[in-house]
Design an enzyme around this catalytic site. Structure first.
Site, PDB file in Angstrom:
ATOM      1  CE  LYS A  81     102.863  12.045  -3.259  1.00 11.51           C
ATOM      2  NZ  LYS A  81     102.415  11.803  -4.652  1.00 11.51           N
ATOM      3  CB  SER A 156     102.908  15.171  -6.179  1.00  8.11           C
ATOM      4  OG  SER A 156     102.193  13.952  -6.134  1.00  8.11           O
ATOM      5  CB  SER A 180     102.213  12.214  -8.724  1.00  3.94           C
ATOM      6  OG  SER A 180     101.669  13.483  -8.985  1.00  3.94           O
TER       7      SER A 180
END
Length: 469
Positions: A81, A156, A180
């Site tokens: 990520k 996210s 997230s």
């Protein structure tokens, strides 16, 4: 509407990450073959999904050819990520305000993640600074949900979830500061476990904060992959102060006392599809022999203000200390409207921060007391089904978008402020065929109970597969 996936008859087939690693170890194909297949899959779906922040394929191919991988996922293609330092790639945090400067070194969790043997092909997308529950932007295309590209993929960790769900890679890095990992897992039909605080290497900035919200983990298509990931991290670094999880390989035999939460903290009712999914899951748990009892919320409604005050502080920090947090070259003028709006919200109520921090710590004590009577707390992961792209538009009216976010993510944040583990499991689908996640949490250090229960539910109600939809 477009329903897309990359599953096919290449070497990756329909394997999960454990399956890919075992096939590589058995000589059925090589790490280089796996990397090439995953890159071809990414190329097939990413034009529609927009889930890649930075491509690192040339270095990944070199690593695959060298085949120096070690760990439970040796040679398995994966993603990092893009809010986590990976040497040689810019850590843009999803924001145009952050300078495009390659990270000089891996951060601690990156080293742990690579220690499991994965081959990182690229960095995945996230909304600016991970502050939203949808991976949408004002300066580029949104990251889309492969189940239906008109819909949000969550956030996210949206880019990781979209590409794992689409079959491009079997496992990807995610992290969770308010849901997230679990939110995009629910939106995209994946398993998303937020570990206990401290189980994985901490996020440097969050670890220095008054309340450490953020925990690293992964999103996967099988419970097995999540269980093997945790076990391999434990092999690398046993955690002091937490009971070891060990390798969980199937359902447990203990019948659990499960507290069922049906009312969001915000007070609005669940939508019909989510309510039906929760009722069906409660019935399944009872059929499996678990004791299920509906209970009131274990935290007070005041928690909403306390958490959102602290959440807004994060935006204020990026707004006013961006260069300190992200390095030289930070361009404050390029901040997105939602981050700016959240920062202004904090500035208007900054005086509440000390009492909000105290409130979060009291909420932790109250939540943990519930585990004296129950082994697991169950609820939906999200308070309503996945919204379409634009519903949480970061350029929209701030107050309206903020209110929508609070109502959408009503169930997940309490596990971040308390540090307790929680998992989203894809046990249902909506009337329009979109995944619905069910949420299970346990006391600090008790990931084993969650994994055993998730295995049992996966066996009893196999997860919907995008390639069959």
């Amino acid at each position: 509407m477009k329903h897309i996936h990359a599953f096919g008859d290449d070497v990756l087939g329909e394997h999960d990450a454990v399956g890919v690693a075992r096939a590589i170890a058995a000589g059925e194909f090589s790490a280089a073959d796996a990397a090439d297949a995953a890159l071809a899959r990414i190329d097939a779906v990413n034009p529609q999904l927009a889930a890649i922040a930075y491509d690192d394929r040339e270095r990944a191919r070199v690593r695959a050819q060298a085949n120096g991988f070690a760990g439970v996922f040796a040679g398995v293609p994966s993603l990092i990520k893009n809010n986590t330092d990976f040497a040689g790639l810019p850590t843009k945090q999803g924001s145009a305000a952050v300078a495009e400067r390659p990270a000089a070194a891996h951060e601690k969790f990156t080293e742990e993640f690579l220690g499991t043997g994965v081959n990182v092909l690229a960095a995945s997308t996230l909304p600016p600074f991970g502050l939203s529950a949808t991976t949408e932007f004002v300066d580029r295309e949104p990251t889309r949900n492969p189940w239906d590209t008109d819909f949000s993929c969550g956030a996210s960790s949206g880019g990781s979830a979209a590409l794992v769900a689409a079959g491009a890679v079997p496992i990807a890095h995610a992290n969770d500061g308010g849901g997230s990992i679990r939110i995009p897992a629910a939106a995209c039909g994946l398993v998303g476990l937020k570990p206990t605080r401290g189980r994985t290497a901490p996020v440097p900035a969050s670890a220095k904060s008054p309340v450490d919200l953020v925990v690293n983990g992964v999103v996967t298509r099988s419970v097995r992959d999540t269980a093997y990931f945790l076990a391999d991290l434990e092999r690398q670094r046993p955690v002091k102060g937490l009971d070891p999880v060990g390798l969980v390989e199937g359902p447990g035999t203990r019948r659990l006392r499960i507290a069922l939460i049906v009312d969001p903290i915000t007070g609005q009712p669940l939508d019909p599809d989510t309510a039906r999914a929760l009722t069906d899951t409660a019935e399944l748990l009872t059929e499996l022999g678990h004791q299920v009892e509906q209970v009131p919320l274990p935290v007070d409604p005041s928690y909403i203000r306390q958490f959102t005050d602290y959440w807004a502080l994060l935006a204020f920090s990026f707004d006013h200390q961006g260069s300190t947090l992200t390095g030289r070259g930070f361009d404050r003028a390029a901040l997105d409207p939602f981050t700016r709006g959240l920062s202004r919200r904090f500035a208007r109520g900054f005086y509440r921060l000390p009492s909000s921090i105290i409130g979060l710590k009291r909420a932790t004590a109250k939540l943990r007391r519930a585990f004296a009577d129950y082994d697991v707390i169950a609820s939906p992961t999200l308070a309503h089904t996945t919204p379409e792209i634009g519903y949480l538009d970061p350029a929209g009216d701030f107050d309206e978008i903020f209110d929508r976010l609070i109502r959408y993510v009503a169930f997940t944040p309490a596990n971040n402020s308390s540090g307790t583990p929680a998992v989203s499991v894809p046990l249902a689908t909506s009337s329009t065929g979109m995944p619905i996640g069910l949420h299970f949490s346990a006391d600090l250090g008790d990931e084993r109970t969650l994994l055993e229960l998730a295995y049992e539910l996966e066996a009893a109600r196999p997860f919907a597969r995008i390639q069959d939809a």
